[in-house]
Scaffold this motif. Structure first.
Motif, PDB file in Angstrom:
ATOM      1  N   ALA A   1       1.210  27.209 -23.395  1.00 36.19           N
ATOM      2  CA  ALA A   1       2.317  26.327 -23.788  1.00 36.19           C
ATOM      3  C   ALA A   1       2.527  25.294 -22.700  1.00 36.19           C
ATOM      4  O   ALA A   1       2.038  25.444 -21.584  1.00 36.19           O
ATOM      5  CB  ALA A   1       3.602  27.121 -23.994  1.00 36.19           C
ATOM      6  N   ILE A   2       3.277  24.272 -23.042  1.00 37.66           N
ATOM      7  CA  ILE A   2       3.736  23.321 -22.020  1.00 37.66           C
ATOM      8  C   ILE A   2       5.065  23.859 -21.510  1.00 37.66           C
ATOM      9  O   ILE A   2       5.987  24.120 -22.293  1.00 37.66           O
ATOM     10  CB  ILE A   2       3.900  21.912 -22.601  1.00 37.66           C
ATOM     11  CG1 ILE A   2       2.537  21.338 -22.972  1.00 37.66           C
ATOM     12  CG2 ILE A   2       4.629  20.998 -21.610  1.00 37.66           C
ATOM     13  CD1 ILE A   2       2.597  19.982 -23.631  1.00 37.66           C
ATOM     14  N   ASP A   3       5.173  24.038 -20.212  1.00 38.51           N
ATOM     15  CA  ASP A   3       6.406  24.547 -19.621  1.00 38.51           C
ATOM     16  C   ASP A   3       7.504  23.488 -19.613  1.00 38.51           C
ATOM     17  O   ASP A   3       8.641  23.762 -19.955  1.00 38.51           O
ATOM     18  CB  ASP A   3       6.152  25.026 -18.191  1.00 38.51           C
ATOM     19  CG  ASP A   3       7.385  25.618 -17.565  1.00 38.51           C
ATOM     20  OD1 ASP A   3       7.715  26.773 -17.916  1.00 38.51           O
ATOM     21  OD2 ASP A   3       8.046  24.926 -16.766  1.00 38.51           O
ATOM     22  N   HIS A   4       7.143  22.268 -19.208  1.00 37.36           N
ATOM     23  CA  HIS A   4       8.108  21.167 -19.174  1.00 37.36           C
ATOM     24  C   HIS A   4       7.350  19.849 -19.095  1.00 37.36           C
ATOM     25  O   HIS A   4       6.164  19.828 -18.814  1.00 37.36           O
ATOM     26  CB  HIS A   4       9.074  21.288 -17.987  1.00 37.36           C
ATOM     27  CG  HIS A   4       8.406  21.129 -16.656  1.00 37.36           C
ATOM     28  ND1 HIS A   4       7.786  22.180 -16.011  1.00 37.36           N
ATOM     29  CD2 HIS A   4       8.235  20.049 -15.858  1.00 37.36           C
ATOM     30  CE1 HIS A   4       7.275  21.748 -14.870  1.00 37.36           C
ATOM     31  NE2 HIS A   4       7.525  20.451 -14.750  1.00 37.36           N
ATOM     32  N   VAL A   5       8.066  18.780 -19.349  1.00 37.86           N
ATOM     33  CA  VAL A   5       7.541  17.434 -19.159  1.00 37.86           C
ATOM     34  C   VAL A   5       8.401  16.790 -18.084  1.00 37.86           C
ATOM     35  O   VAL A   5       9.633  16.895 -18.112  1.00 37.86           O
ATOM     36  CB  VAL A   5       7.619  16.608 -20.459  1.00 37.86           C
ATOM     37  CG1 VAL A   5       7.285  15.154 -20.207  1.00 37.86           C
ATOM     38  CG2 VAL A   5       6.698  17.201 -21.508  1.00 37.86           C
ATOM     39  N   GLN A   6       7.753  16.161 -17.109  1.00 40.68           N
ATOM     40  CA  GLN A   6       8.506  15.469 -16.073  1.00 40.68           C
ATOM     41  C   GLN A   6       8.346  13.971 -16.252  1.00 40.68           C
ATOM     42  O   GLN A   6       7.243  13.461 -16.438  1.00 40.68           O
ATOM     43  CB  GLN A   6       8.052  15.853 -14.669  1.00 40.68           C
ATOM     44  CG  GLN A   6       8.832  15.073 -13.612  1.00 40.68           C
ATOM     45  CD  GLN A   6       8.820  15.724 -12.253  1.00 40.68           C
ATOM     46  OE1 GLN A   6       8.823  16.938 -12.153  1.00 40.68           O
ATOM     47  NE2 GLN A   6       8.816  14.911 -11.224  1.00 40.68           N
ATOM     48  N   LEU A   7       9.477  13.279 -16.198  1.00 41.93           N
ATOM     49  CA  LEU A   7       9.514  11.825 -16.197  1.00 41.93           C
ATOM     50  C   LEU A   7      10.052  11.390 -14.847  1.00 41.93           C
ATOM     51  O   LEU A   7      10.800  12.127 -14.202  1.00 41.93           O
ATOM     52  CB  LEU A   7      10.437  11.319 -17.314  1.00 41.93           C
ATOM     53  CG  LEU A   7      10.044  11.705 -18.735  1.00 41.93           C
ATOM     54  CD1 LEU A   7      11.140  11.302 -19.710  1.00 41.93           C
ATOM     55  CD2 LEU A   7       8.727  11.055 -19.109  1.00 41.93           C
TER      56      LEU A   7
ATOM     57  N   LEU B   1      12.917  19.051 -20.107  1.00 38.78           N
ATOM     58  CA  LEU B   1      12.583  17.755 -19.518  1.00 38.78           C
ATOM     59  C   LEU B   1      13.108  17.727 -18.090  1.00 38.78           C
ATOM     60  O   LEU B   1      14.269  18.056 -17.845  1.00 38.78           O
ATOM     61  CB  LEU B   1      13.234  16.616 -20.307  1.00 38.78           C
ATOM     62  CG  LEU B   1      12.685  16.345 -21.699  1.00 38.78           C
ATOM     63  CD1 LEU B   1      13.520  15.280 -22.393  1.00 38.78           C
ATOM     64  CD2 LEU B   1      11.237  15.909 -21.630  1.00 38.78           C
ATOM     65  N   HIS B   2      12.248  17.334 -17.179  1.00 38.19           N
ATOM     66  CA  HIS B   2      12.633  17.184 -15.780  1.00 38.19           C
ATOM     67  C   HIS B   2      12.565  15.703 -15.427  1.00 38.19           C
ATOM     68  O   HIS B   2      11.598  15.031 -15.774  1.00 38.19           O
ATOM     69  CB  HIS B   2      11.685  17.959 -14.866  1.00 38.19           C
ATOM     70  CG  HIS B   2      11.745  19.444 -15.051  1.00 38.19           C
ATOM     71  ND1 HIS B   2      10.940  20.293 -14.333  1.00 38.19           N
ATOM     72  CD2 HIS B   2      12.499  20.230 -15.855  1.00 38.19           C
ATOM     73  CE1 HIS B   2      11.201  21.549 -14.687  1.00 38.19           C
ATOM     74  NE2 HIS B   2      12.145  21.524 -15.615  1.00 38.19           N
ATOM     75  N   LEU B   3      13.568  15.217 -14.748  1.00 41.08           N
ATOM     76  CA  LEU B   3      13.586  13.842 -14.275  1.00 41.08           C
ATOM     77  C   LEU B   3      13.506  13.900 -12.761  1.00 41.08           C
ATOM     78  O   LEU B   3      14.417  14.395 -12.102  1.00 41.08           O
ATOM     79  CB  LEU B   3      14.871  13.120 -14.699  1.00 41.08           C
ATOM     80  CG  LEU B   3      14.984  12.647 -16.152  1.00 41.08           C
ATOM     81  CD1 LEU B   3      13.988  11.582 -16.475  1.00 41.08           C
ATOM     82  CD2 LEU B   3      14.994  13.734 -17.151  1.00 41.08           C
ATOM     83  N   GLY B   4      12.393  13.409 -12.226  1.00 40.94           N
ATOM     84  CA  GLY B   4      12.166  13.430 -10.791  1.00 40.94           C
ATOM     85  C   GLY B   4      12.314  12.040 -10.198  1.00 40.94           C
ATOM     86  O   GLY B   4      11.979  11.046 -10.826  1.00 40.94           O
ATOM     87  N   ILE B   5      12.811  11.989  -8.987  1.00 39.35           N
ATOM     88  CA  ILE B   5      13.056  10.713  -8.318  1.00 39.35           C
ATOM     89  C   ILE B   5      11.770  10.210  -7.661  1.00 39.35           C
ATOM     90  O   ILE B   5      11.055  10.961  -6.987  1.00 39.35           O
ATOM     91  CB  ILE B   5      14.172  10.869  -7.266  1.00 39.35           C
ATOM     92  CG1 ILE B   5      15.474  11.301  -7.954  1.00 39.35           C
ATOM     93  CG2 ILE B   5      14.372   9.585  -6.482  1.00 39.35           C
ATOM     94  CD1 ILE B   5      15.946  10.391  -9.072  1.00 39.35           C
ATOM     95  N   GLU B   6      11.504   8.928  -7.893  1.00 36.94           N
ATOM     96  CA  GLU B   6      10.309   8.280  -7.353  1.00 36.94           C
ATOM     97  C   GLU B   6      10.744   6.972  -6.691  1.00 36.94           C
ATOM     98  O   GLU B   6      11.325   6.105  -7.356  1.00 36.94           O
ATOM     99  CB  GLU B   6       9.338   8.018  -8.503  1.00 36.94           C
ATOM    100  CG  GLU B   6       7.984   7.543  -8.082  1.00 36.94           C
ATOM    101  CD  GLU B   6       7.031   7.483  -9.271  1.00 36.94           C
ATOM    102  OE1 GLU B   6       6.469   6.397  -9.483  1.00 36.94           O
ATOM    103  OE2 GLU B   6       6.871   8.491  -9.975  1.00 36.94           O
TER     104      GLU B   6
END
Length: 126
Positions: free
Chosen positions: A4-10, A54-59
């Motif tokens: 499975a896909i655990d999460h998607v990060q944007l 959904l994970h939102l990571g800082i870039e």
């Protein structure tokens, strides 16, 4: 083996967490999930709805992807699109995927999101 896909990060720019919380929580209806303390120190935020994560990571040098996006399955897509539009989110319908209703939207930092629902076949033999 993959199961499975655990999460998607944007990605998102520094300081955008409040706008992300407003959009993903209030507009999309996801629940924010606390990040582990060591990861919370990096900023960003995590959201969940059922099995969707959904994970939102800082870039630091963030630029939204022009084509890449998660495809999110929804139920009652017309009502969901109306919910987004009523809350000020753009809704762009696309009828190019046979057997599905779908639309695109963008979050407050420019990430593209696809929402889709399978259409039940109709007619003889359906």
């Amino acid at each position: 083996m993959l199961v499975a896909i655990d999460h998607v990060q944007l990605a998102a720019p520094p300081g955008s967490e409040d706008a992300l919380r407003a959009y993903y929580g209030n507009v999309l209806g996801l629940t924010e999930v606390p990040k582990p303390p060591v990861l919370a120190a990096r900023g960003g935020c995590w959201f969940r709805a059922g099995a969707v994560r959904l994970h939102l990571g800082i870039e630091g040098d963030f630029r939204p992807a022009r084509k890449a996006h998660p495809g999110l399955r929804v139920t009652d897509i017309e009502a969901y699109a109306a919910r987004l539009a009523e809350r000020g989110a753009p809704v762009t319908w696309d009828d190019n995927l046979p057997g599905h209703l779908r639309f695109y939207s963008v979050d407050p930092v420019g990430n593209r999101l696809e929402f889709l629902e399978a259409v039940k076949p109709s007619g003889p033999g359906a």
